[in-house]
Enzyme design. Structure first.
Site, PDB file in Angstrom:
ATOM      1  N   ARG A   1      44.496  42.670  41.099  1.00  0.00           N
ATOM      2  CA  ARG A   1      43.745  43.278  42.146  1.00  0.00           C
ATOM      3  C   ARG A   1      42.599  42.326  42.667  1.00  0.00           C
ATOM      4  NH1 ARG A   1      41.041  48.008  39.962  1.00  0.00           N
ATOM      5  NH2 ARG A   1      39.539  46.785  39.320  1.00  0.00           N
TER       6      ARG A   1
ATOM      7  N   ALA B   1      37.588  42.176  27.955  1.00  0.00           N
ATOM      8  CA  ALA B   1      38.539  42.929  27.120  1.00  0.00           C
ATOM      9  C   ALA B   1      39.778  42.084  26.398  1.00  0.00           C
ATOM     10  CB  ALA B   1      39.765  43.617  28.160  1.00  0.00           C
TER      11      ALA B   1
ATOM     12  N   HIS C   1      44.054  44.711  36.795  1.00  0.00           N
ATOM     13  CA  HIS C   1      42.870  43.970  37.146  1.00  0.00           C
ATOM     14  C   HIS C   1      43.005  42.966  37.813  1.00  0.00           C
ATOM     15  CE1 HIS C   1      39.235  46.774  35.646  1.00  0.00           C
ATOM     16  NE2 HIS C   1      40.284  47.720  35.503  1.00  0.00           N
TER      17      HIS C   1
ATOM     18  N   GLY D   1      29.990  54.261  35.139  1.00  0.00           N
ATOM     19  CA  GLY D   1      30.949  55.384  35.594  1.00  0.00           C
ATOM     20  C   GLY D   1      31.689  55.613  34.474  1.00  0.00           C
TER      21      GLY D   1
END
Length: 197
Positions: A66, A47, A63, A7
């Site tokens: 979440r 990351a 992130h 995506g």
């Protein structure tokens, strides 16, 4: 099952992959639990924020928050793996894993190895290791791999942008070949590109 989730930026690919892995864990028989009896999900975080980059640090924290909220809601435990290479992490015996994402992993490899000015294909030894690790991931386990699809835009102005676009495009093709399923997420909507046989 090995699932590649592609995506664009902010397409919802990471969130979709997290929800899908949670769904597979909820449907399981409880054979992969931690000491507290919770289903264990392993998140390979690729990351590597630059010191002083507060914006990127905030993205990483978003992130994490979440994932923890999802864990509480579904009664699972997320374990973050961020101190080893992705290929090494995939060789662990864990049965439910999410690799997020291949783009930041590739950027880290190019940075650390000083390959931004190197010829295309110079990352092959690292990408081949990742492909082999995905290929060898147990078929009776669940692996979700999140990767950016960057080939829809204009040709980048700078050589480094073109290098990254070409390397990630080739890597995505190779990952798709060894994964059982490929899903493209656009504006939060998943579209199955390759169905599991």
């Amino acid at each position: 099952m090995r699932t590649l989730v592609l995506g664009g930026a902010r397409s919802g690919k990471s969130s979709w992959a997290e929800h899908e892995l949670l769904a597979t864990a909820a449907a399981s028989t409880g054979d992969d639990t931690d000491a507290a009896g919770s289903t264990a999900l392993h998140y390979i975080a690729t990351a590597r924020p630059w010191p002083g980059d507060s914006d990127f640090h905030s993205r990483v924290e978003e992130h994490r928050i979440r994932r923890q909220a999802q864990a509480q809601q579904h009664g699972v435990s997320w374990y973050t793996i961020d101190d080893v290479d992705a290929a090494e992490a995939l060789a662990s015996p864990e049965r439910r894993m999410l690799l997020d994402d291949v783009g930041t992993w590739l950027t880290h490899i190019i940075d650390v190895q000083g390959l931004w000015e190197a010829p295309r294909g110079s990352v092959a030894q690292w990408t081949h290791s990742l492909i082999d690790a995905v290929r060898n991931f147990p078929e009776d386990s669940d692996l979700f791999i999140v990767s950016p699809e960057v080939g829809f835009g204009v040709i980048p102005e700078h050589r480094s942008g073109r290098l990254f676009r070409d390397e990630i495009g080739l890597l995505n093709q190779q990952l798709a070949a060894v994964c059982d399923r490929v899903v493209l997420v656009v504006a939060g909507c998943p579209m199955e590109v390759k169905a599991a046989s």
